[in-house]
Design an enzyme around this catalytic site. Structure first.
Site, mmCIF file in Angstrom:
data_model
loop_
_atom_site.group_PDB
_atom_site.id
_atom_site.type_symbol
_atom_site.label_atom_id
_atom_site.label_comp_id
_atom_site.label_asym_id
_atom_site.label_seq_id
_atom_site.Cartn_x
_atom_site.Cartn_y
_atom_site.Cartn_z
ATOM 1 N N ASP A 1 -28.749 47.531 15.665
ATOM 2 C CA ASP A 1 -28.480 46.142 15.282
ATOM 3 C C ASP A 1 -28.700 46.016 13.771
ATOM 4 O O ASP A 1 -29.691 46.508 13.233
ATOM 5 C CB ASP A 1 -29.423 45.198 16.054
ATOM 6 C CG ASP A 1 -28.987 43.740 15.948
ATOM 7 O OD1 ASP A 1 -28.845 43.239 14.820
ATOM 8 O OD2 ASP A 1 -28.801 43.105 16.994
ATOM 9 N N HIS B 1 -23.253 42.794 25.473
ATOM 10 C CA HIS B 1 -24.136 43.798 24.882
ATOM 11 C C HIS B 1 -25.560 43.600 25.386
ATOM 12 O O HIS B 1 -25.968 42.488 25.698
ATOM 13 C CB HIS B 1 -24.107 43.762 23.346
ATOM 14 C CG HIS B 1 -24.325 42.406 22.754
ATOM 15 N ND1 HIS B 1 -23.334 41.448 22.706
ATOM 16 C CD2 HIS B 1 -25.423 41.822 22.194
ATOM 17 C CE1 HIS B 1 -23.798 40.352 22.140
ATOM 18 N NE2 HIS B 1 -25.076 40.541 21.831
ATOM 19 N N HIS C 1 -29.495 44.287 24.268
ATOM 20 C CA HIS C 1 -30.418 44.612 23.179
ATOM 21 C C HIS C 1 -31.521 45.512 23.739
ATOM 22 O O HIS C 1 -32.170 45.157 24.737
ATOM 23 C CB HIS C 1 -31.105 43.345 22.642
ATOM 24 C CG HIS C 1 -30.203 42.354 21.975
ATOM 25 N ND1 HIS C 1 -30.097 42.240 20.599
ATOM 26 C CD2 HIS C 1 -29.375 41.400 22.477
ATOM 27 C CE1 HIS C 1 -29.252 41.258 20.298
ATOM 28 N NE2 HIS C 1 -28.806 40.735 21.425
HETATM 29 P P1 5GP Z 1 -26.222 37.883 20.363
HETATM 30 O O1 5GP Z 1 -24.721 37.761 20.548
HETATM 31 O O2 5GP Z 1 -26.853 38.740 21.426
HETATM 32 O O3 5GP Z 1 -26.879 36.548 20.204
HETATM 33 O O4 5GP Z 1 -26.479 38.618 18.991
HETATM 34 C C1 5GP Z 1 -25.604 39.571 18.464
HETATM 35 C C2 5GP Z 1 -26.361 40.648 17.748
HETATM 36 O O5 5GP Z 1 -25.406 41.467 17.114
HETATM 37 C C3 5GP Z 1 -27.321 40.123 16.663
HETATM 38 O O6 5GP Z 1 -28.617 40.665 16.898
HETATM 39 C C4 5GP Z 1 -26.704 40.626 15.365
HETATM 40 O O7 5GP Z 1 -27.657 41.016 14.419
HETATM 41 C C5 5GP Z 1 -25.850 41.798 15.821
HETATM 42 N N1 5GP Z 1 -24.671 41.987 14.980
HETATM 43 C C6 5GP Z 1 -23.773 41.022 14.652
HETATM 44 N N2 5GP Z 1 -22.806 41.544 13.864
HETATM 45 C C7 5GP Z 1 -23.123 42.860 13.700
HETATM 46 C C8 5GP Z 1 -22.500 43.919 12.987
HETATM 47 O O8 5GP Z 1 -21.461 43.763 12.338
HETATM 48 N N3 5GP Z 1 -23.093 45.138 13.046
HETATM 49 C C9 5GP Z 1 -24.238 45.346 13.776
HETATM 50 N N4 5GP Z 1 -24.737 46.594 13.768
HETATM 51 N N5 5GP Z 1 -24.853 44.360 14.458
HETATM 52 C C10 5GP Z 1 -24.311 43.130 14.417
#
Ligand code: 5GP
Length: 131
Positions: free
Chosen positions: A29, A93, A95
């Protein structure tokens, strides 16, 4: 339009890759809550984790288990915590978060700012143990 995770899987956007197989992809992440915070995504673009068909979801959990065991072997922690949020990126996804205390799972905390070298070092260490 392809999600940002599909672009990462396709290599159109860089990432710090941890592991992949035919169906799943794991990478660090970019805004980690702790060092080693990893995301596991299916290559098939489905928004909501619980819309994955049963067999695929089962295989995703098994893939995540292997990645989690590898993280545990490399990052000092008590266990790997698991979270599913999905409010930011509409591509299912999981975590995987190496934790030593409950607050390590707090997504409201300020995220870590790691250098590119730190990301590379963490990803290489985990990847190096992945069998
Ligand atoms: P959620 O959708 O579970 O709320 O969060 C999405 C997660 O994806 C976040 O923790 C964010 O930091 C991560 N994320 C978003 N865009 C990118 C990216 O371009 N690259 C990476 N490696 N992680 C990302």
């Amino acid at each position: 339009m392809a999600t940002i995770f599909s672009k990462i899987i396709a290599g159109e956007i860089p990432c710090y890759k941890i592991a992949e197989n035919e169906e799943f992809f794991a990478f660090l992440d970019i805004n980690p809550v702790v060092k080693g915070h990893t995301l596991v995504v299916p290559k098939k673009e489905i928004d909501y984790l619980f819309d994955l068909e049963d067999e695929l979801l089962g295989r995703m959990i098994i893939f995540s288990k292997k990645v989690a065991k590898t993280i545990e072997a490399v990052i000092s922690c008590n266990r790997v915590g698991v979270a599913v949020i999905g409010l930011e990126v509409p591509h299912a996804h999981i975590h995987l978060i190496p934790i030593t205390q409950e607050s390590d799972m707090d997504f409201k905390k300020k995220k870590l700012t790691l250098t590119q070298e730190e990301f590379i070092q963490i990803a290489e260490a985990i990847r190096g143990h992945y069998k």
